[in-house]
Scaffold this active site. Structure first.
Site, mmCIF file in Angstrom:
data_model
loop_
_atom_site.group_PDB
_atom_site.id
_atom_site.type_symbol
_atom_site.label_atom_id
_atom_site.label_comp_id
_atom_site.label_asym_id
_atom_site.label_seq_id
_atom_site.Cartn_x
_atom_site.Cartn_y
_atom_site.Cartn_z
ATOM 1 C CG HIS A 82 -1.795 1.203 1.299
ATOM 2 N ND1 HIS A 82 -2.993 1.257 0.635
ATOM 3 C CD2 HIS A 82 -1.645 2.405 1.902
ATOM 4 C CE1 HIS A 82 -3.553 2.435 0.831
ATOM 5 N NE2 HIS A 82 -2.757 3.153 1.598
ATOM 6 C CB SER A 183 -8.160 5.303 7.565
ATOM 7 O OG SER A 183 -8.586 5.378 6.239
HETATM 8 N N1 URA Z 1 -5.656 7.191 3.047
HETATM 9 C C1 URA Z 1 -6.617 6.484 3.672
HETATM 10 O O1 URA Z 1 -7.040 5.435 3.196
HETATM 11 N N2 URA Z 1 -7.094 6.956 4.833
HETATM 12 C C2 URA Z 1 -6.662 8.103 5.400
HETATM 13 O O2 URA Z 1 -7.125 8.453 6.451
HETATM 14 C C3 URA Z 1 -5.681 8.824 4.741
HETATM 15 C C4 URA Z 1 -5.179 8.336 3.566
#
Ligand code: URA
Length: 443
Positions: A82, A183
């Site tokens: 990611h 997140s």
């Molecule tokens: N990318 C995400 O998926 N969540 C965030 O809070 C910031 C960046």
């Protein structure tokens, strides 16, 4: 339990229990806790932070708010990657086939983009016919057969995060380390990976502008991974200028193909190799990073990685002749050079400004409904450290039928993004640090 008491507790800097976090997130999901209370709680978190335990609890609560993908039908250790987001970042398109060629299965779900350029899924759709929608069974079968599949995120993954992220966006609470970390990691956990390699960007084009903040974010994410039993490492990498030369969907596919041919931009090649090497190591196909890197270099040199990309494209109904010959990818009708107005050396390229210029040309979406033009974008001709003379081309815009004002806006944005000084300035590394469960190593 009452939401107001939990908000007050966080406002006063106290640690919330797992049950309190679950109460808020479940209540927010089912509508019994309203937006305004979650907004107040997010702002309290922004100021008071969260402990590692609270952050892990929040992550798991969001991960289990919707579908959790069971990747067990896919053989081997599934390693996901990611990136926290950067301009010109096309590494997934090169990494998926490269790492698969090294024997590590890549079952990747990616997103579409809102902002500068499309996301990986939009970029892959520059290849004619490429299907990003596979059923779960087709997805698993393809990864078991050829080692890699990249598809659009489907189903109901982390709905609580989706709702919360939307709210944070309009309440100035995005830039909170525990909220970003939970997140990102909730989505990775729901996507079913066994191990995770994170590319945390730092610099002008990143969420985190300073190295210390980027390291803190990486540590928070590695802590979550460790806490929930997923082997996680994070690299802190430069986003003080766009990655590679191409910004725009088809332009980025072209550059990923060039990288798999061993002819890509140096920074993109280096990042692809280092991220890939950690994926291969976590996937158990090498015992050291150096060994993994040598393996990947060999797979690029002997053409195996490029063949794997063609296999993946064909398996997903794409036209692999466009990989063979990238001039068959969508192309803009007009090229406009942006030239230098001063002599000197390039000392910085504001990635965000370049991204916004690409969006003005139609490479990205301003709203969810915007149509992307896959052909348009920007190709940088000068990067940090390069010498320029007045009149030299800094970048070339790839344009399809914009009006004069839009063109002028894009040209001005690109020109302003370039900082040119009399001295060459200090060259910065591409990888600043690596964060593992054992600590931080700065380079
Ligand atoms: N990318 C995400 O998926 N969540 C965030 O809070 C910031 C960046």
């Amino acid at each position: 339990m009452r939401a107001v008491d939990i908000i007050q507790k966080k406002r006063d800097g106290e640690e919330l229990t797992r049950e309190e976090i679950a109460f808020l997130i479940r209540g927010y999901s089912d509508g019994t806790v309203p937006d305004y209370q979650i907004s107040a709680w997010a702002m309290a978190v922004y100021y008071k932070g969260m402990t590692a335990r609270e952050t892990a609890d929040l992550t798991l609560e969001m991960a289990h708010s919707g579908d959790v993908i069971d990747l067990s039908p896919v053989h081997g250790v599934k390693v996901d990657k990611h990136s926290t987001g950067g301009v010109g970042d096309k590494t997934t398109i090169a990494l998926a086939p490269l790492v698969a060629a090294a024997g590590v299965p890549v079952a990747k779900m990616s997103g579409r983009g809102l902002g500068h350029t499309g996301g990986t899924i939009d970029k892959l759709e520059s290849i004619s016919g490429f299907s990003v929608e596979l059923t779960r069974e087709q997805f698993f079968a393809q990864v078991n057969r050829i080692g890699a599949a990249v598809i659009s995120q489907s189903g109901n993954i982390t709905p609580a995060d989706k709702k919360l992220y939307g709210l944070r966006d309009v309440t100035a609470t995005v830039e909170s380390i525990p909220l970003i970390a939970s997140s990102v990691m909730s989505k990775k956990i729901a996507a079913g990976a066994d191990a995770i390699v994170l590319d945390v960007k730092t610099g002008s084009g990143a969420f985190m502008k300073s190295l210390d903040d980027s390291i803190a974010l990486a540590q928070a994410m590695v802590d979550i991974g460790t806490e929930v039993g997923r082997n996680t490492i994070a690299l802190i990498t430069d986003m003080d200028q766009p990655l590679g030369f191409g910004i725009g969907n088809a332009l980025e596919v072209k550059e990923a193909v060039e990288t798999l041919r061993g002819e890509g931009p140096k920074d993109l090649e280096e990042l692809t190799l280092i991220l890939g090497a950690y994926m291969v190591m976590l996937g158990g196909q090498a015992s050291t990073v150096e060994e993994a890197k040598r393996k990947l270099e060999g797979l690029i040199q002997d053409g195996t990685a490029l063949t794997k990309l063609k296999e993946m494209v064909e398996a997903q109904q794409g036209d692999s002749s466009q990989i063979e010959d990238t001039s068959k990818l969508p192309m803009a009708s007009e090229l406009i050079d942006v030239t230098a107005t001063a002599d000197g050396y390039v000392t910085a390229i504001q990635a965000e400004e370049i991204g916004l210029a690409a969006m003005t040309l139609g490479a990205g979406r301003e709203t969810k409904e915007s149509q992307i033009d896959l052909a348009v974008g920007i190709v940088l001709r000068k990067k940090i450290g390069d010498e320029v003379k007045v009149g030299d081309t800094l970048a070339t815009l790839h344009v399809n039928g914009k009006d004069a004002a839009q063109r002028e806006t894009a040209i001005a944005r690109v020109r302003e993004a370039y900082q040119i000084a009399a001295q060459r300035g200090e060259m910065k590394p591409l990888v600043y640090a690596i964060v593992t469960k054992d600590g931080v190593q700065r380079f």
